[in-house]
Scaffold this motif. Sequence first.
Motif, mmCIF file in Angstrom:
data_model
loop_
_atom_site.group_PDB
_atom_site.id
_atom_site.type_symbol
_atom_site.label_atom_id
_atom_site.label_comp_id
_atom_site.label_asym_id
_atom_site.label_seq_id
_atom_site.Cartn_x
_atom_site.Cartn_y
_atom_site.Cartn_z
ATOM 1 N N VAL A 224 48.113 47.304 30.192
ATOM 2 C CA VAL A 224 49.030 47.034 29.136
ATOM 3 C C VAL A 224 49.878 45.659 29.816
ATOM 4 O O VAL A 224 50.387 45.904 30.570
ATOM 5 N N PRO A 225 49.859 44.361 28.937
ATOM 6 C CA PRO A 225 50.640 43.461 29.742
ATOM 7 C C PRO A 225 52.258 43.779 29.924
ATOM 8 O O PRO A 225 52.859 44.360 29.185
ATOM 9 N N THR A 284 47.556 44.121 38.603
ATOM 10 C CA THR A 284 46.601 44.950 37.507
ATOM 11 C C THR A 284 46.534 46.363 37.874
ATOM 12 O O THR A 284 46.887 47.269 37.067
ATOM 13 N N ALA A 285 46.526 46.709 39.050
ATOM 14 C CA ALA A 285 46.522 48.235 39.414
ATOM 15 C C ALA A 285 48.015 48.789 39.215
ATOM 16 O O ALA A 285 48.196 49.925 38.874
ATOM 17 N N ALA A 286 48.811 48.013 39.472
ATOM 18 C CA ALA A 286 50.130 48.437 39.241
ATOM 19 C C ALA A 286 50.401 48.914 38.034
ATOM 20 O O ALA A 286 51.036 49.710 37.419
ATOM 21 N N PRO A 404 41.465 39.398 39.044
ATOM 22 C CA PRO A 404 41.345 38.396 38.649
ATOM 23 C C PRO A 404 41.594 37.085 39.596
ATOM 24 O O PRO A 404 42.328 37.123 40.647
ATOM 25 N N GLY A 405 40.760 35.986 39.757
ATOM 26 C CA GLY A 405 40.965 34.925 40.727
ATOM 27 C C GLY A 405 40.406 35.340 42.110
ATOM 28 O O GLY A 405 39.497 35.998 42.130
ATOM 29 N N ARG A 412 38.371 43.432 45.442
ATOM 30 C CA ARG A 412 38.058 44.509 44.372
ATOM 31 C C ARG A 412 39.000 45.993 44.859
ATOM 32 O O ARG A 412 39.569 45.884 46.107
ATOM 33 N N PHE A 413 39.136 46.653 43.875
ATOM 34 C CA PHE A 413 39.847 47.733 44.090
ATOM 35 C C PHE A 413 39.507 49.149 43.220
ATOM 36 O O PHE A 413 38.613 48.590 42.213
#
Length: 416
Positions: A224-225, A284-286, A404-405, A412-413
């Motif tokens: 979710v952004p 992203t993970a957070a 990303p980037g 990776r995660f």
Amino acid sequence: MVAIALLNPIDQSTGRRRLLTELRDGMQNTAFTTLRMVVAFAKSGPLLRLEAAIKSQRARGLQIEAVFGVDQFGTSAQALRFALDHFDLVHVTREPNRTFHSKIYMFEGATQARAYVGSHNLTVGGTETNFEASLRIDFALPADEVTFDPFRTSWNELLPANCVATKPLTAALLDDLVQKGIVLDETKMRKAAAGPPGGPYPSPPPRSGLAVLPPSALPKRKVVPPVQAAQAPAAPAPAQAPAAAPVAGGAQGLGAAANLPFAAQGLAIQIKPHHNGELLLSVTAALQNPAFFKWPFNGLTVPKLGSNKAYPQLTPDPVANIAVYSAGSAPVLTLNSYALNTVYYQRKSEIRITASPLVGIVPDYSIMVMEQSSIPGIDYDIVIHTPASPDYTPWLAACNQQMPGGGAAPRRFGWF
């Protein structure tokens, strides 16, 4: 004719054979029309890993039913909520002064049946990583009806009509179990503490030499952004995990059991230590699992110059026990009670932690395995595997998401 196979204690830890794979294969076997589970402990980990198979096979007509024990705090609210949303029939059983300790999984169809009887709980350890053992028994029907019938009886005798300790699980009952503390939020269920507050802490163990595999990665979650928080405009507000689509008789209207946070055992993430000691985590993970990182951060940095901008910072610094493994059996570096300065730099949308002792020891793309700790005074237990570690490749396989980037080789995660 009945066929019997043994799932050996060493099978799961080495990845040779895992109950999770057996359950997925059984669900996808169109010879089976019913899956029944009689399990002492259930957590969301294996259920989330099986979610795609559960949805697709229920759509083709597979009936899934379960009886879960709730007497020893081993079954989580997340697991029961998932079962309400995705199973056809769910019961819970609890008898005072008795422990419900059964582990039976039964598939049945018109011409075949299969049962697993052993030590496997419906948890990540029970279905993937623990040293468990069970018998897999295959039946040809109707020839083996007499032999399979006791399994049907074992199920029927646990149903409410025959066992007063068993209750049909409803949204209201789940809410009541959560409010009374009988069923716990998975994010608050921790393993027993491994030492007293403040240490001393046991030394990280050397490798045994057994080629063990980590658990499989949890499926990728939606992000979710971030939005601006009302009280702290600089910090993004926490993202809510996407709710499962409700089904008839599901968990709509839950109170204490509603909107439970996403639960994961830990995070595996590739890191690239900067020369100044900073490591980049993953925004992203957070956003996928805010509670794991205590996101959004509750404090602000103090700029060295008054004209500089303050950034969101986790206050106080989280404290970690860290062990770094390379090619040898013993860790090459151990840090106990290390304070991880953790800051969100909005301009680049980066979460950075500072761990200067890792510089020069931990090469780029090493994998950091990060788990919330049960030790009083310690927030995270961290194990880092360099590319030379024999555990590196298995953990890389658990990193099922790309950040990303990152140039030619993005990091990776994965959650596990």
